[in-house]
Each structure stands twice: as C-alpha cells, then as structure tokens.
Write a protein that holds these residues in place. Sequence first.
Motif, PDB file in Angstrom:
ATOM      1  N   GLU A   1       0.972  -0.936  -0.109  1.00 32.70           N
ATOM      2  CA  GLU A   1       0.268   0.439  -0.116  1.00 32.70           C
ATOM      3  C   GLU A   1       0.948   1.044  -0.111  1.00 32.70           C
ATOM      4  N   ALA A   2       2.079   0.534   0.814  1.00 36.54           N
ATOM      5  CA  ALA A   2       2.833   2.419   0.932  1.00 36.54           C
ATOM      6  C   ALA A   2       3.915   2.930  -0.768  1.00 36.54           C
ATOM      7  N   ARG A   3       3.582   1.376  -1.370  1.00 34.88           N
ATOM      8  CA  ARG A   3       4.431   1.788  -3.039  1.00 34.88           C
ATOM      9  C   ARG A   3       3.320   2.326  -3.686  1.00 34.88           C
ATOM     10  N   ASP A   4       2.490   1.963  -3.516  1.00 38.82           N
ATOM     11  CA  ASP A   4       1.379   2.413  -3.750  1.00 38.82           C
ATOM     12  C   ASP A   4       0.669   3.573  -3.823  1.00 38.82           C
ATOM     13  N   ALA A   5       0.372   3.680  -2.674  1.00 33.70           N
ATOM     14  CA  ALA A   5       0.292   4.991  -2.865  1.00 33.70           C
ATOM     15  C   ALA A   5       1.272   6.510  -3.535  1.00 33.70           C
TER      16      ALA A   5
END
Length: 260
Positions: free
Chosen positions: A244-248
């Motif tokens: 989720e951090a990388r996608d965000a």
Amino acid sequence: MADLEYTVSDGVGTIVLNRPHAKNAFTFAMIDQWAAALRSARTDPTVRAVVLTGAGDAFCAGVDLSVLEAVGEEPLAIKRMLTHGVHEVARAADDLDKPLIAAINGVAVGAGLDMALMCDIRLMTRSARVSEGYIKLGLVPGDGGCYYLPRIVGMQRALELLWTGDFVDAEEALRIGLVSHVYEDDDFGDSRDAFLAKLVRQPPINVQMIKRAAYQSADADLRTSLDLISSHMGVVYATHDAREARDALRERRQPSFEGR
C-alpha cells in the motif's frame, strides 16, 4: 472519577493520572491499573500509540508518601513494594512494542519523572519542571532512574541530576535531550495530539519492528543488529501495508495502513 483513566480513541490509548489535588502522586491501586492499561494496549490492534499524561497542572509527583509510609521501614517490605508493585509499570512499558509518549504537562518529580523516562519520547510544556528529587528525601531512585537517565542524557549529566535533585526547566530539558519537543502551555494539547496523529498514520507493523530493533540493537553488536534488521525487512516487504505504501507513492495519494 477514577484516579487513573484509560481510554482509546483514533488509534491512541491515553493514560491520565487523575489525582490533581495530590499533583497526581500515585497509589498502589493506580499502579495495578497503569500496568493493566499498558498490557491492554500491547495486544489491542486498535491502539497504535500510547500517551501518558496528568490531570490538572502536574504530570506526576511520584508515589504518594502516605502510601509509602504505610509500608513501613522493614527492608524486605520496601523491596517487595517495588519489585511486586511499582516495577510492574516498568516491565509492562518494556513489553510494549508500540510508541509510548510522555506528555509532561507540569511538574514531574522522583518516580513521576522515572515514569516519563521509561517512555520512548517525552513532550513538555514550557512551564513544566522535572527533578529526580529522591536524594532530598534520603532515598535512591526506586523506579529505574539510574537505568533510564544515563541512557538518555549521558552518565555525567545523569549523575549530576541524581546527586543534586535539582529541577530542570523545559529549555534545559530540551537542550540536554531529556525531552524531544517543548510546546507552549496553551497549545500543548493540540501539539501533543498532532504529534501522536503523525505516529498513528504510520504502518503499525513497521513502527513496532523499528522500536524492537532500535532497543535490541542498543545492547547488541553490529553484525547481530544487521542480521536482525535483514530478517525484519524480509517480513515487512511482503506485508499488505508495504504494498500500500508503494502504491500510494506511485499514485501520489495518502496511504491507508491496516496493520497487515
């Protein structure tokens, strides 16, 4: 109202010492509730950080002296009072792998200061003052002061504060690294909450692993620390929150972390 209150809201567990008429000096009943609150926070997935503060114009004046006097002067009774009582908070704090923040809203003396020292980060109001103070009562630091204080401010400064019992104001506390931030009294509540909100927004698995690795590395050699953190990296990289951090970041939006 209870002498110690524990509530959970918006990811923060809040422990309030609630004896303002006694400068929040604690009783043995409060110690039991205090340790129980920390243990509850440790296993509660809705709690991502814990803050400790006092009601009224004080943080904590240490143990209530009338309670201490009731124990008597028999050496074993004093030792048991600490090891089976007061030290329960220190052990529960040591087991907590979530951020534990002391919001020092007023005077913190003796065991009251020690309780703040066992937190990961200390915030302080401009008007607050702190002192180890034990020596002025003919005592020694009974709640970890000799352990925590040298690790925070260094041995030389720690011994000076322990030997003299001198008070330290907010400016000096910030200068020597005893606290991380000093806020104006009128803004303290909002500033404290904003600081906690910043921690709560972080991925909780990572926060917990970082805390454990940092404390464990303080007593380990470099190679052991590097081996530990490489294992942590392998675990967190595969979590939902890491993805989720990388996608965000790619999508230029705020991430939403779930602790998985």
